[in-house]
Design a protein around this motif. Structure first.
Motif, mmCIF file in Angstrom:
data_model
loop_
_atom_site.group_PDB
_atom_site.id
_atom_site.type_symbol
_atom_site.label_atom_id
_atom_site.label_comp_id
_atom_site.label_asym_id
_atom_site.label_seq_id
_atom_site.Cartn_x
_atom_site.Cartn_y
_atom_site.Cartn_z
ATOM 1 N N UNK A 35 36.692 42.911 23.993
ATOM 2 C CA UNK A 35 37.419 41.739 23.475
ATOM 3 C C UNK A 35 38.914 41.763 23.775
ATOM 4 N N UNK A 36 39.280 41.915 25.049
ATOM 5 C CA UNK A 36 40.694 41.898 25.431
ATOM 6 C C UNK A 36 41.178 40.455 25.543
ATOM 7 N N UNK A 37 42.464 40.252 25.269
ATOM 8 C CA UNK A 37 43.050 38.911 25.292
ATOM 9 C C UNK A 37 43.949 38.681 26.494
ATOM 10 N N UNK A 38 44.467 39.754 27.085
ATOM 11 C CA UNK A 38 45.408 39.598 28.188
ATOM 12 C C UNK A 38 45.295 40.798 29.122
ATOM 13 N N UNK A 39 45.281 40.510 30.421
ATOM 14 C CA UNK A 39 45.258 41.572 31.420
ATOM 15 C C UNK A 39 46.190 41.174 32.558
ATOM 16 N N UNK A 40 47.079 42.085 32.949
ATOM 17 C CA UNK A 40 47.877 41.904 34.157
ATOM 18 C C UNK A 40 47.300 42.875 35.180
ATOM 19 N N UNK A 41 46.831 42.342 36.284
ATOM 20 C CA UNK A 41 46.135 43.168 37.259
ATOM 21 C C UNK A 41 47.096 43.807 38.245
ATOM 22 N N UNK A 42 46.609 44.800 38.983
ATOM 23 C CA UNK A 42 47.471 45.509 39.932
ATOM 24 C C UNK A 42 48.127 44.572 40.941
ATOM 25 N N UNK A 43 49.356 44.900 41.295
ATOM 26 C CA UNK A 43 50.071 44.106 42.292
ATOM 27 C C UNK A 43 49.384 44.194 43.647
ATOM 28 N N UNK A 44 48.812 45.340 43.957
ATOM 29 C CA UNK A 44 48.015 45.497 45.172
ATOM 30 C C UNK A 44 46.549 45.480 44.784
ATOM 31 N N UNK A 45 45.838 44.490 45.289
ATOM 32 C CA UNK A 45 44.447 44.295 44.874
ATOM 33 C C UNK A 45 43.681 43.603 45.984
ATOM 34 N N UNK A 46 42.483 44.082 46.275
ATOM 35 C CA UNK A 46 41.689 43.406 47.301
ATOM 36 C C UNK A 46 40.332 42.938 46.800
ATOM 37 N N UNK A 47 39.852 43.467 45.653
ATOM 38 C CA UNK A 47 38.514 43.117 45.177
ATOM 39 C C UNK A 47 38.451 43.157 43.659
ATOM 40 N N UNK A 48 37.753 42.186 43.099
ATOM 41 C CA UNK A 48 37.341 42.231 41.692
ATOM 42 C C UNK A 48 35.819 42.292 41.715
ATOM 43 N N UNK A 49 35.248 43.372 41.235
ATOM 44 C CA UNK A 49 33.802 43.560 41.378
ATOM 45 C C UNK A 49 33.025 42.883 40.248
ATOM 46 N N UNK A 50 31.718 42.992 40.342
ATOM 47 C CA UNK A 50 30.810 42.286 39.443
ATOM 48 C C UNK A 50 31.067 42.604 37.972
ATOM 49 N N UNK A 51 31.014 41.547 37.158
ATOM 50 C CA UNK A 51 31.082 41.638 35.699
ATOM 51 C C UNK A 51 32.351 42.313 35.192
ATOM 52 N N UNK A 52 33.380 42.370 36.028
ATOM 53 C CA UNK A 52 34.596 43.086 35.647
ATOM 54 C C UNK A 52 35.246 42.500 34.402
ATOM 55 N N UNK A 53 35.216 41.182 34.251
ATOM 56 C CA UNK A 53 35.884 40.540 33.123
ATOM 57 C C UNK A 53 34.970 39.554 32.404
ATOM 58 N N UNK A 54 33.698 39.816 32.381
ATOM 59 C CA UNK A 54 32.757 38.934 31.685
ATOM 60 C C UNK A 54 32.604 39.360 30.232
ATOM 61 N N UNK A 55 32.487 38.361 29.375
ATOM 62 C CA UNK A 55 32.306 38.641 27.957
ATOM 63 C C UNK A 55 33.577 39.103 27.262
ATOM 64 N N UNK A 56 34.742 38.676 27.775
ATOM 65 C CA UNK A 56 36.014 39.060 27.154
ATOM 66 C C UNK A 56 36.525 37.921 26.275
ATOM 67 N N UNK A 57 37.747 38.081 25.775
ATOM 68 C CA UNK A 57 38.405 37.019 25.004
ATOM 69 C C UNK A 57 39.606 36.456 25.756
ATOM 70 N N UNK A 58 39.574 36.537 27.073
ATOM 71 C CA UNK A 58 40.648 35.974 27.885
ATOM 72 C C UNK A 58 40.685 34.458 27.725
ATOM 73 N N UNK A 59 41.898 33.910 27.755
ATOM 74 C CA UNK A 59 42.056 32.473 27.597
ATOM 75 C C UNK A 59 42.409 31.766 28.898
#
Length: 644
Positions: free
Chosen positions: A133-157
């Motif tokens: 149940x996270x509300x906020x995420x700042x992802x890495x400045x260097x990023x090439x992939x977001x894999x499966x289900x990485x942020x599913x079922x969260x409380x992101x807005x």
């Protein structure tokens, strides 16, 4: 675990972008004061840096350094989710990963048996914050992939997706608080909020997108705005329904094609549906039950569509308008790429059918040479699409002997599984004491009655006679034609009758995935293979009542020789089959390519499957044939009798 995830996640698309979820994108502002900063210089030390006493009390954290699988597990624990997707006392809701990289390795980020691992240094691993149940995420400045289900079922807005990074399917779903979703570039099918469980979404925008499926925006109570910023390859009809707060839908870029008649329905607050760009072809009709919407706003040019709904223009009109010409050039580039390397054969099929009009547009723009090289390839395929199925078969090249190496093998009835089948199902009694033809037919009818056909059913993990029948009884369901053919093959082998299951595919298999799977059984009395299809309880004979195998049926279809389908052939005892439909249409379509497994045995597929290659019989010079282990044009060896 896969079932647990799949029950929650209903999204099945591939996205290409960076995923950043934060109240203030790209800033250092924090959701919660008192952030804890941790520098993980040595991977695997996050737990010691945070400390056990702070694990379940920290609410905001900024991490620097490299994280391995141990660190990811600990971070999930802090954020309220353990390795079994159960809740923990963790209170972490604000995570800054802007200076984080990951350490790839074989270790699972979940349980020991899980396949979810860190795959790349700049890749957010699968299930990273799944169900946390996270509300906020700042992802890495260097990023090439977001894999499966990485942020599913969260409380992101909010999800803001800049260009440049691949985001795997199901990276987000069932995020009930998500209000803003921006996905600039999507290769494949777009995220569909309705199917992804994004019930709270208010504003959705897409950039370039290959395909927007029907029903993508249905029963969304909070949705207010949908914006398509970029090019759309295809958007289905029946896409927007029952969105009570929806006010506007905007298409800013070009649209290559749409589905049919209905687009938007039952949206009482909808005031605007605007097309700013070039629409190559559309089947959209007028809005349905949208009282505030007086019609579509058309600021661009529509080349093909309902003239009672749209103003129809010409390729010359497009060439004369600078912005429309610019969009048309983008569209031509998309169409060319799709014809050469489509992300989905469905899209390629659409572009093939529209190719003549594409050529006209290219000519008006002075770009005819750009599509000219495709014409020699595309026109024959389009012609094939418009032909009768039997005609395609009749035009098939012939077979020819070759020296491709393969060797048919058949499990002996003494095999332990076959021996079990014979005793458990009393197959000797089912087959009967008659000649081999009557025994073959009896076993075919038995399988036809034992399980029902359901072409949309999923395959069980264990694919054997007993396991398939058991799961059909347990779940009160059917199986597809492949499973039915496999269990008949096993029953025949158990009775000492050599048998194969055959995958029968059409010439245009890349666009028509409706193949059919049947069996052949060896008749010692006839000295030949015979066609037996448990799905339809069907077999085929000549005018003299002699049973035929698929190769013989194929030859007779091509030569217009008599063929007789048994009169009791049927589907699930509900509808009778006719020779005209079953043979002249359905199997004439599906006898272009025929494939069998080299080693015919119980459990040929699924878990604990027996090893063996697949051998495909193809006409000489067949282009764009399916790819199997072995391809032969030698029909005599393909239909060779079993070696005693």
């Amino acid at each position: 675990m896969h079932n647990t995830i799949n029950n929650l996640l209903l999204m099945g698309s591939h996205l290409r972008s960076v995923l950043i979820s934060a109240a203030v994108i790209g800033s250092g502002a924090l959701l919660i004061a008192g952030v804890k900063t941790v520098n993980v210089k040595q991977p695997g030390t996050l737990a010691s840096k945070v400390g056990e006493k702070n694990k379940y009390t920290t609410t905001a954290i900024r991490i620097k350094g490299s994280l391995n699988s141990d660190d990811v597990r600990f971070l999930r624990d802090m954020a309220g989710g353990d390795t079994l997707f159960k809740k923990t006392p963790g209170k972490l809701v604000d995570i800054d990963l802007s200076e984080v990289s990951f350490v790839p390795g074989p270790e699972s980020i979940l349980g020991k048996k899980s396949a979810y691992r860190i795959k790349g240094k700049h890749s957010i691993p699968p299930t990273f914050l799944y169900n946390c149940p996270v509300s906020r995420v700042v992802l890495p400045q260097r990023l090439d992939t977001i894999d499966r289900w990485a942020f599913s079922g969260t409380l992101l807005k909010e999800l803001i997706v800049p260009d440049g990074v691949y985001v795997a399917s199901q990276a987000i779903a069932s995020d009930s608080l998500l209000e803003v979703l921006r996905l600039p570039e999507i290769k494949g099918q777009a995220v569909a909020p309705s199917q992804s469980g994004l019930r709270g979404v208010k504003r959705v925008s897409y950039g370039d997108v290959d395909y927007v499926g029907g029903g993508s925006f249905v029963d969304l109570p909070e949705l207010e705005e949908i914006v398509f910023e970029g090019l759309i390859g295809h958007i289905d009809g029946y896409t927007v329904t029952n969105c009570p707060k929806l006010k506007r839908i905007v298409f800013r870029g070009p649209v290559a094609s749409t589905g049919g008649a209905q687009f938007v329905k039952d949206c009482p607050e909808l005031e605007e549906v605007r097309f700013d760009g070039l629409v190559f072809s559309t089947g959209f009709g007028a809005p349905v039950n949208c009282p505030k919407l007086k019609g579509y706003t058309q600021n661009g040019i529509v080349l093909d569509g309902d003239s009672s709904v749209f103003r129809i223009g010409t390729p010359a009109d497009v060439a004369a308008a600078p912005e429309m010409k610019k969009q048309a050039l983008r569209m031509l580039d998309y169409k060319t790429r799709t014809l050469k390397n489509a992300s989905d054969s469905f899209l390629e099929r659409i572009e093939i059918m529209n190719f003549a009009d594409t050529e006209k547009l290219a000519e008006a723009l002075g770009e005819a040479s750009g599509v000219e090289e495709l014409a020699a390839v595309i026109r024959p395929v389009k012609e094939d699409m418009e032909k009768e199925k039997l005609q395609l078969l009749k035009e098939s090249p012939s077979y020819r002997a070759d020296d491709v190496k393969f060797e048919w093998r058949y499990a002996a009835p003494s095999d332990s599984i076959l021996r079990f089948d014979r005793e458990y199902f009393n197959l000797d009694s089912i087959a009967g004491d008659g000649d081999d033809i009557s025994r073959i037919k009896n076993l075919m009818y038995w399988v036809h009655d034992a399980v029902r056909h359901d072409g949309s059913s999923y395959n069980p993990r264990s694919i054997s006679l007993k396991d398939i029948i058991d799961i059909c009884k347990k779940e009160d369901r059917g199986v597809n034609c492949r499973m039915m053919a496999i269990i008949l093959t096993e029953a025949l082998l158990a009775e000492g009758i050599p048998a194969r299951y055959l995958t029968c595919q059409p010439k245009l298999w890349a666009f028509d995935t409706d193949c059919h799977v049947i069996c052949v059984a060896w008749s010692e009395s006839l000295g030949k293979w015979v066609w037996v299809d448990p799905t339809f309880a069907a077999f085929v004979t000549d005018e003299n009542g002699l049973m035929l195998h698929p190769g013989e049926v194929r030859e007779r279809l091509i030569a217009d020789k008599p063929l007789i389908l048994n009169p009791d052939a049927n589907w699930n005892h509900k509808s009778a089959q006719t020779k005209e439909h079953y043979l002249d249409y359905y199997m004439a379509k599906n006898l272009y390519y025929i494939t069998a497994k080299e080693f015919n045995s119980p459990r040929p597929e699924g878990v604990k499957a027996t090893k063996g290659k697949y051998v495909m019989l193809a006409p000489v010079g067949a282009s764009k044939a399916p790819v199997y282990d072995i391809t032969t044009t030698d029909s005599e060896r393909f239909w060779a009798p079993p070696v005693k």
